[in-house]
Scaffold this active site. Structure first.
Site, PDB file in Angstrom:
ATOM      1  N   ILE A  91       0.837  -1.198   0.000  1.00  0.00           N
ATOM      2  CA  ILE A  91       0.000   0.000   0.000  1.00  0.00           C
ATOM      3  C   ILE A  91       0.873   1.249   0.000  1.00  0.00           C
ATOM      4  O   ILE A  91       1.967   1.269   0.560  1.00  0.00           O
ATOM      5  CB  ILE A  91      -1.023   0.013   1.151  1.00  0.00           C
ATOM      6  CG1 ILE A  91      -0.355   0.167   2.511  1.00  0.00           C
ATOM      7  CG2 ILE A  91      -1.877  -1.243   1.138  1.00  0.00           C
ATOM      8  CD1 ILE A  91      -1.344   0.414   3.645  1.00  0.00           C
ATOM      9  N   CYS A  92       0.395   2.291  -0.636  1.00  0.00           N
ATOM     10  CA  CYS A  92       1.114   3.556  -0.741  1.00  0.00           C
ATOM     11  C   CYS A  92       0.983   4.325   0.571  1.00  0.00           C
ATOM     12  O   CYS A  92      -0.116   4.667   0.991  1.00  0.00           O
ATOM     13  CB  CYS A  92       0.560   4.381  -1.902  1.00  0.00           C
ATOM     14  SG  CYS A  92       1.351   5.988  -2.050  1.00  0.00           S
ATOM     15  N   LEU A  93       2.126   4.599   1.190  1.00  0.00           N
ATOM     16  CA  LEU A  93       2.148   5.353   2.444  1.00  0.00           C
ATOM     17  C   LEU A  93       2.985   6.618   2.340  1.00  0.00           C
ATOM     18  O   LEU A  93       3.168   7.328   3.320  1.00  0.00           O
ATOM     19  CB  LEU A  93       2.709   4.462   3.568  1.00  0.00           C
ATOM     20  CG  LEU A  93       1.964   3.160   3.827  1.00  0.00           C
ATOM     21  CD1 LEU A  93       2.699   2.337   4.867  1.00  0.00           C
ATOM     22  CD2 LEU A  93       0.554   3.449   4.279  1.00  0.00           C
TER      23      LEU A  93
END
Length: 157
Positions: free
Chosen positions: A109-111
């Site tokens: 996931i993009c954090l």
């Protein structure tokens, strides 16, 4: 009102998996996770189940999101990087790989925009429980309803 992230104990041991103090850091990680799980259960907000391998480096489990009374469950995995806690963990939802642009190859996931700057300011005080509470939880809440509305994921997928 204090947020869940504010109520998770901060960690004090600055050690990664290659450090001699890793066992002490891992004890703090477990304590913070237990506290977060207890808080979530008390608020009837259970949403993940994870467990590590014997080294405490590789973690696997499930996370779920309830949308319109339907439970959507996903595999969750992550590995503690060698440079942890300076480097945050990369949370992976393998079956969502390629289904949203807010994800990297492999289902990570993009954090970058929201959580990574917070982690860099708060490390080494933040740990796994903080990443779940302040990164994965909000990501699921933002992305899963959109993916459901778009028909990308269904209750049976």
């Amino acid at each position: 009102m204090e947020s869940a992230g504010d109520r998770i104990p901060l960690l004090t041991v600055n050690a990664g998996p290659r450090d001699p103090n890793w066992a002490d850091r891992l004890r703090e990680e477990y304590a913070a996770l237990i506290r977060y799980i207890e808080m979530s259960q008390a608020e009837d907000n259970d949403w993940f189940l994870i467990e590590p391998d014997d080294s405490g480096i590789h973690w696997r489990g499930k996370c779920w999101y309830i949308h319109e009374l339907v439970k959507y469950e996903f595999n969750l995995e992550f590995e503690i990087p060698a440079t942890y806690p300076a480097t945050p963990i990369e949370l992976v939802l393998p079956e969502l790989d390629g289904k949203t642009h807010k994800m990297y190859r492999g289902g990570k996931i993009c954090l970058d925009i929201h959580f990574a700057p917070l982690w860099s300011r708060k490390q080494p005080s933040y740990g796994i429980a903080h990443a779940l509470c302040l990164a994965l939880g909000p990501w699921l809440a933002a992305e899963i309803p959109v993916l459901i509305d778009q028909g990308v994921i269904t209750a049976n997928s």
